[in-house]
Motif scaffolding. Structure first.
Motif, mmCIF file in Angstrom:
data_model
loop_
_atom_site.group_PDB
_atom_site.id
_atom_site.type_symbol
_atom_site.label_atom_id
_atom_site.label_comp_id
_atom_site.label_asym_id
_atom_site.label_seq_id
_atom_site.Cartn_x
_atom_site.Cartn_y
_atom_site.Cartn_z
ATOM 1 N N GLN A 295 0.821 -1.214 0.000
ATOM 2 C CA GLN A 295 0.000 0.000 0.000
ATOM 3 C C GLN A 295 0.856 1.265 0.000
ATOM 4 O OE1 GLN A 295 -2.569 -0.881 3.374
ATOM 5 N NE2 GLN A 295 -4.260 -1.341 1.977
ATOM 6 N N GLY A 296 1.984 1.229 0.692
ATOM 7 C CA GLY A 296 2.871 2.389 0.680
ATOM 8 C C GLY A 296 3.310 2.729 -0.735
ATOM 9 N N HIS A 297 3.659 1.706 -1.500
ATOM 10 C CA HIS A 297 4.092 1.940 -2.878
ATOM 11 C C HIS A 297 2.922 2.324 -3.790
ATOM 12 C CE1 HIS A 297 8.361 1.102 -2.652
ATOM 13 N NE2 HIS A 297 8.040 0.257 -1.683
ATOM 14 N N ILE A 298 1.747 1.807 -3.506
ATOM 15 C CA ILE A 298 0.569 2.215 -4.274
ATOM 16 C C ILE A 298 0.295 3.703 -4.041
ATOM 17 C CG2 ILE A 298 -1.945 1.959 -4.481
ATOM 18 C CD1 ILE A 298 -1.460 -1.095 -3.921
ATOM 19 N N ARG A 299 0.400 4.144 -2.806
ATOM 20 C CA ARG A 299 0.172 5.564 -2.505
ATOM 21 C C ARG A 299 1.207 6.450 -3.199
ATOM 22 N NH1 ARG A 299 -0.845 3.129 2.657
ATOM 23 N NH2 ARG A 299 -3.086 3.156 3.062
ATOM 24 N N VAL A 300 2.463 6.017 -3.195
ATOM 25 C CA VAL A 300 3.496 6.784 -3.892
ATOM 26 C C VAL A 300 3.183 6.830 -5.386
ATOM 27 C CG1 VAL A 300 5.940 6.824 -4.558
ATOM 28 C CG2 VAL A 300 5.303 6.391 -2.175
ATOM 29 N N ALA A 301 2.771 5.703 -5.961
ATOM 30 C CA ALA A 301 2.428 5.664 -7.386
ATOM 31 C C ALA A 301 1.295 6.639 -7.698
ATOM 32 C CB ALA A 301 2.039 4.243 -7.800
ATOM 33 N N LEU B 186 2.568 10.087 -7.719
ATOM 34 C CA LEU B 186 3.354 10.355 -8.931
ATOM 35 C C LEU B 186 2.475 10.580 -10.158
ATOM 36 C CD1 LEU B 186 6.216 7.740 -8.455
ATOM 37 C CD2 LEU B 186 6.418 10.235 -8.278
ATOM 38 N N GLY B 187 1.168 10.372 -10.014
ATOM 39 C CA GLY B 187 0.254 10.613 -11.119
ATOM 40 C C GLY B 187 -0.242 9.380 -11.841
ATOM 41 N N LEU B 188 0.145 8.196 -11.371
ATOM 42 C CA LEU B 188 -0.407 6.981 -11.973
ATOM 43 C C LEU B 188 -1.865 6.846 -11.565
ATOM 44 C CD1 LEU B 188 2.701 4.782 -11.324
ATOM 45 C CD2 LEU B 188 1.666 5.121 -13.561
ATOM 46 N N THR B 189 -2.668 6.280 -12.434
ATOM 47 C CA THR B 189 -4.084 6.113 -12.134
ATOM 48 C C THR B 189 -4.313 4.782 -11.419
ATOM 49 O OG1 THR B 189 -4.629 4.957 -14.186
ATOM 50 C CG2 THR B 189 -4.685 7.387 -14.235
ATOM 51 N N PRO B 190 -5.415 4.669 -10.690
ATOM 52 C CA PRO B 190 -5.746 3.376 -10.087
ATOM 53 C C PRO B 190 -5.801 2.251 -11.123
ATOM 54 C CG PRO B 190 -7.097 5.071 -9.104
ATOM 55 C CD PRO B 190 -6.351 5.717 -10.262
ATOM 56 N N THR B 191 -6.311 2.545 -12.312
ATOM 57 C CA THR B 191 -6.404 1.525 -13.358
ATOM 58 C C THR B 191 -5.020 1.081 -13.825
ATOM 59 O OG1 THR B 191 -8.521 2.432 -14.051
ATOM 60 C CG2 THR B 191 -7.383 1.012 -15.632
ATOM 61 N N GLU B 192 -4.087 2.002 -13.976
ATOM 62 C CA GLU B 192 -2.722 1.642 -14.371
ATOM 63 C C GLU B 192 -2.061 0.753 -13.320
ATOM 64 O OE1 GLU B 192 -1.227 5.440 -17.026
ATOM 65 O OE2 GLU B 192 -1.438 5.722 -14.846
ATOM 66 N N ILE B 193 -2.280 1.087 -12.063
ATOM 67 C CA ILE B 193 -1.695 0.290 -10.977
ATOM 68 C C ILE B 193 -2.321 -1.098 -10.952
ATOM 69 C CG2 ILE B 193 -1.378 0.139 -8.477
ATOM 70 C CD1 ILE B 193 -1.468 3.309 -8.535
ATOM 71 N N LEU B 194 -3.639 -1.187 -11.100
ATOM 72 C CA LEU B 194 -4.311 -2.484 -11.130
ATOM 73 C C LEU B 194 -3.784 -3.328 -12.289
ATOM 74 C CD1 LEU B 194 -6.369 -4.559 -10.200
ATOM 75 C CD2 LEU B 194 -8.107 -3.289 -11.506
ATOM 76 N N GLU B 195 -3.633 -2.721 -13.450
ATOM 77 C CA GLU B 195 -3.128 -3.465 -14.606
ATOM 78 C C GLU B 195 -1.743 -4.036 -14.317
ATOM 79 O OE1 GLU B 195 -2.061 -2.616 -19.274
ATOM 80 O OE2 GLU B 195 -3.691 -1.467 -18.360
ATOM 81 N N ALA B 196 -0.907 -3.281 -13.636
ATOM 82 C CA ALA B 196 0.415 -3.787 -13.265
ATOM 83 C C ALA B 196 0.298 -4.973 -12.304
ATOM 84 C CB ALA B 196 1.251 -2.671 -12.648
ATOM 85 N N ILE B 197 -0.576 -4.842 -11.303
ATOM 86 C CA ILE B 197 -0.762 -5.936 -10.339
ATOM 87 C C ILE B 197 -1.265 -7.187 -11.040
ATOM 88 C CG2 ILE B 197 -2.107 -6.684 -8.325
ATOM 89 C CD1 ILE B 197 -1.978 -3.715 -7.379
ATOM 90 N N GLU B 198 -2.109 -7.019 -12.029
ATOM 91 C CA GLU B 198 -2.659 -8.166 -12.764
ATOM 92 C C GLU B 198 -1.579 -8.960 -13.500
ATOM 93 O OE1 GLU B 198 -7.107 -6.257 -13.505
ATOM 94 O OE2 GLU B 198 -5.571 -6.068 -15.070
#
Length: 143
Positions: A82-88, A91-103
């Motif tokens: 979660q710490g890295h998700i918050r930093v992402a 930095l301007g990454l969208t929730p969808t971009e982060i989810l796609e990476a996790i997938e």
């Protein structure tokens, strides 16, 4: 406490504050190591800086996504992910971009590893789901 110990504590405090500014987070072990074994913290942080924080070829957003996926695959603690998700997000990454990476963790690490990253993401971004309209058992716990 001696003057030398006070100076070391001041240096360690400055260092942990600088880590927080550069990373956007500090982990519990960073805080404890700053006070208990400052030289070891500096050595470990040097490696992290070279691989993650220092600007080289990959930009910070890309590195953050890689970090989130690697932590997911390694089944790191929810708080660490979660710490890295918050930093992402900062930095301007969208929730969808982060989810796609996790997938990306799904085919190589499997559903159990993916779920750890997914649950961390869902809590941070406040993602909501759909409830079935037919009778069904809950498929897992929220722990």
């Amino acid at each position: 406490m001696t003057l030398q110990q006070d100076n070391n504590l001041d240096e360690a405090q400055d260092y942990i504050d600088d880590m927080a500014r550069k990373r956007g987070y500090v982990l519990p072990y960073h805080k404890i190591m700053a006070k208990q074994d400052f030289p070891a913290l500096k050595a470990a942080n040097g490696l992290v800086s070279a691989a993650y924080l220092d600007q080289r070829t990959l930009d910070r957003k890309t590195k953050e996504l890689i970090f989130i996926v690697s932590l997911t695959v390694m089944r790191a603690s929810k708080g660490h992910i979660q710490g890295h998700i918050r930093v992402a997000l900062d930095l301007g990454l969208t929730p969808t971009e982060i989810l796609e990476a996790i997938e990306i963790s799904l085919p190589e690490a499997g559903v159990v590893a993916f779920q750890a990253g997914f649950e961390a993401w869902a809590e941070v971004v406040g993602a909501e789901g759909l409830e079935p309209t037919v009778a069904a058992h809950d498929g897992g716990s929220k722990d």
